[in-house]
Design a protein around this motif. Sequence first.
Motif, short mmCIF file in Angstrom:
data_model
loop_
_atom_site.label_atom_id
_atom_site.label_comp_id
_atom_site.label_asym_id
_atom_site.label_seq_id
_atom_site.Cartn_x
_atom_site.Cartn_y
_atom_site.Cartn_z
N ARG A 169 -78.83 -47.44 -2.64
CA ARG A 169 -78.86 -46.51 -1.59
C ARG A 169 -79.05 -46.76 -0.22
NH1 ARG A 169 -83.35 -42.19 -1.26
NH2 ARG A 169 -84.16 -43.88 -0.45
N LYS A 170 -80.12 -47.78 -0.15
CA LYS A 170 -80.34 -48.27 1.07
C LYS A 170 -79.34 -49.21 1.92
CE LYS A 170 -85.43 -48.66 0.64
NZ LYS A 170 -86.53 -49.25 0.17
N GLN B 39 -76.24 -46.85 2.65
CA GLN B 39 -76.64 -46.31 4.14
C GLN B 39 -76.51 -47.30 5.13
OE1 GLN B 39 -80.84 -45.00 2.89
NE2 GLN B 39 -80.19 -42.76 3.64
N LYS B 40 -76.81 -48.52 5.07
CA LYS B 40 -76.59 -49.37 6.18
C LYS B 40 -75.36 -49.76 6.48
CE LYS B 40 -79.82 -53.53 6.70
NZ LYS B 40 -80.35 -54.40 5.91
N ASN C 229 -73.10 -47.36 6.04
CA ASN C 229 -72.33 -46.21 6.26
C ASN C 229 -71.27 -45.60 5.25
OD1 ASN C 229 -73.61 -44.69 8.52
ND2 ASN C 229 -72.44 -46.00 9.97
N TYR D 131 -72.58 -41.34 -0.12
CA TYR D 131 -73.06 -41.25 -1.23
C TYR D 131 -73.44 -39.78 -1.53
CZ TYR D 131 -77.44 -41.09 1.24
OH TYR D 131 -78.58 -41.02 2.04
N HIS E 165 -75.80 -36.95 -1.69
CA HIS E 165 -77.09 -36.59 -1.27
C HIS E 165 -78.08 -35.99 -1.96
CE1 HIS E 165 -76.15 -37.85 2.96
NE2 HIS E 165 -75.14 -37.63 2.76
N TYR F 141 -80.39 -38.09 -4.40
CA TYR F 141 -81.43 -38.73 -3.75
C TYR F 141 -82.20 -37.73 -2.97
CZ TYR F 141 -78.40 -42.63 -4.42
OH TYR F 141 -77.61 -43.61 -5.08
#
Length: 199
Positions: free
Chosen positions: A182-183, A186-187, A189, A192, A194, A197
């Motif tokens: 996930r990280k 997110q990095k 962009n 995913y 929501h 999580y």
Amino acid sequence: MNNFGVSDSLLVSHYKNGSEEAFEELVARHKSRVFTTIYLIVKDKYVAEDLLQETFIKVVKTVKSGKYNEEGKFLPWVLRIAHNLAIDFFRKDKRYPTIVMEDGSGVFNTLAFAEDSVESVQIKQDTNALLKKLVQELPEVQKEVLIMRHYMQMSFQDIAESTNVSINTALGRMRYALINLRKKMQKLNIAYDHHFYRK
């Protein structure tokens, strides 16, 4: 020679000294356990039989080349070879469907394509290729459990048995694998789900 009650390490020594009978005894002792380990991962009897043979071929090569030094830990060492060959089979076979989260939604749940135009197919392929790359960047134990769970559809019970850890450890590794994934997403962009999580 009667090998009943003789330790594995002694049999390995006999085999190093040219006793084929000693090796046959080692295979007879452990082949069902090795087969089960492989079968839990590949879920295919014929593939498991091939990989079982490959495992013992690798054992022979290693022992004969003098590189075997796992004194007293013969079975765990053989199981590790079998386990790695089974995992490699899936990596080479490129069975990488989209990862499905525990709630049944896809990682790229928010990537909705109204029609499979050339562009959307290309985007899907690029996204899946990127996902594979992100998975490969995970720590080895996390990557392993993620591949087993989502690409091979193994149960956590099977994963725990195959990797020789408790179910809680397997679950923990899976949780950290998804958090790390996930990280990374997110990095970059990447969309995913929501809901999955949310704490």
